[in-house]
Design an enzyme around this catalytic site. Structure first.
Site, PDB file in Angstrom:
ATOM      1  CB  CYS A 298      -0.915   0.008   1.225  1.00  0.00           C
ATOM      2  SG  CYS A 298      -2.162   1.302   1.167  1.00  0.00           S
ATOM      3  CB  ILE A 299       2.005   3.600  -2.263  1.00  0.00           C
ATOM      4  CG1 ILE A 299       1.006   3.483  -3.426  1.00  0.00           C
ATOM      5  CG2 ILE A 299       3.114   2.557  -2.405  1.00  0.00           C
ATOM      6  CD1 ILE A 299       1.611   3.757  -4.793  1.00  0.00           C
TER       7      ILE A 299
END
EC number: 1.7.1.7
Length: 322
Positions: A173-174
């Protein structure tokens, strides 16, 4: 408020009360069922598929099926026909509302429904909870994802039976890089903060990098943890197998990645390769055994005894005892 994460907290042992770690009970109850361990695989296309979900249900584990390219009505019917519980994911868009109506019309109720969107503290989630509770009142509703006590209070007041805490701490996840928001880097503190106001179970979602992090999550208020990377990369994992030289990997990507979306729009996820770890069953047994050890170090016999221990926040020469 203390700010810390999994990698800079350690739990402090208490006097052991068991002769063998195998005496320790790692089971947890969620809704009307008990499960062997407080771990659920992330509801992602490269982590779970229908075959894995059926196996987990048949072997005493909790699962949540992903919501992508899936006929949820057929999935629920098929799982229940096998004598298994059904646990599905829904979003908040019109097709998701249609799914609820189809299930109600056919008098099919999944035992668990997870409302699964990136920012779960939203009017759209309130509307979906209300629809499910009205049309499928016997379903156990998990809602998320959220990051604040205010959100947990609202979701519980709206009717959620459990909340999922964690915005962007996962390995693929970014969110925090793309938006500036999230619990990446302080997920364990966010869990502690949210658990103080929760009156129903919390599922900590994201940031788990080792089996010891599961015990830490229980200590700070989680009833269960959702795990992606640790449960991706198995022989059975649905991600594509990639060979590089003599090594074998499984593809693992986030639900908000372009690989899952099929387009580059509102991207908050990425793709990585996870080394193949062997059979999924072996990892789940190892998690159970490690949790039994955690319980024994906590001086307990049951999972929630872990919540009674003290802890230290590591910080060079300035460790803080709590």
């Amino acid at each position: 408020m203390e700010i810390f994460d999994y990698d800079n907290v350690l739990l402090l042992p208490r006097k052991c009360r068991v002769r063998s770690r195998s005496e320790c009970d790692t089971s947890v109850r969620l809704g009307e069922r008990s499960f062997r361990i407080p771990v659920v695989p992330a509801n992602m296309k490269t982590v779970v598929d229908e075959k894995i979900c059926a196996w987990m249900a048949q072997n005493g584990y909790f699962y949540v099926m992903h919501r992508f390219d899936l006929d949820n009505v057929r999935f629920v019917r098929d799982m229940q026909a096998r004598g298994c519980y059904a646990s599905i994911s829904l979003g908040v868009q019109p097709p998701d509302h249609d799914t609820v109506e189809q299930l109600a019309a056919q008098r099919i109720t999944p035992e668990y429904i997870t409302i699964d969107i990136a920012h779960g503290h939203a009017d759209s989630v309130q509307e979906m909870i209300n629809r499910i509770k009205t049309r499928l009142p016997r379903a156990f509703v998990i809602a998320g994802n959220v990051a604040t006590p205010e959100a947990v209070i609202d979701l519980e007041n709206w009717g959620a039976d459990a909340t999922k805490v964690g915005v962007g701490p996962g390995k693929v996840c970014i969110t925090r890089l793309k938006t500036g928001f999230g619990t990446g880097g302080w997920q364990l503190s966010a869990l502690k903060w949210c658990a103080r106001v929760a009156t129903r179970p919390i599922i900590a979602d994201g940031g788990i990098r080792s089996h010891g992090d599961i015990a830490k999550s229980i200590r700070f208020g989680a009833s269960m943890v959702m795990v992606g990377a640790l449960l991706a990369g198995h022989e059975e994992s649905p991600g594509q197998t990639v060979e590089e030289g003599s090594e074998r990997f499984k593809e693992y990507y986030g639900s908000a990645s372009p690989f899952n979306k099929g387009e580059y729009k509102h991207v908050e996820g990425r793709r990585i390769l996870e080394p193949i770890k062997g059979p999924l069953a072996h990892t789940l047994v190892e998690m159970e055994q490690d949790l039994q050890s955690s319980i024994s170090y906590a001086g307990g016999k049951k999972l929630m005894d872990i919540r009674k221990v003290n802890y230290v926040i590591l910080g060079g020469d300035n460790a803080v005892l709590m």
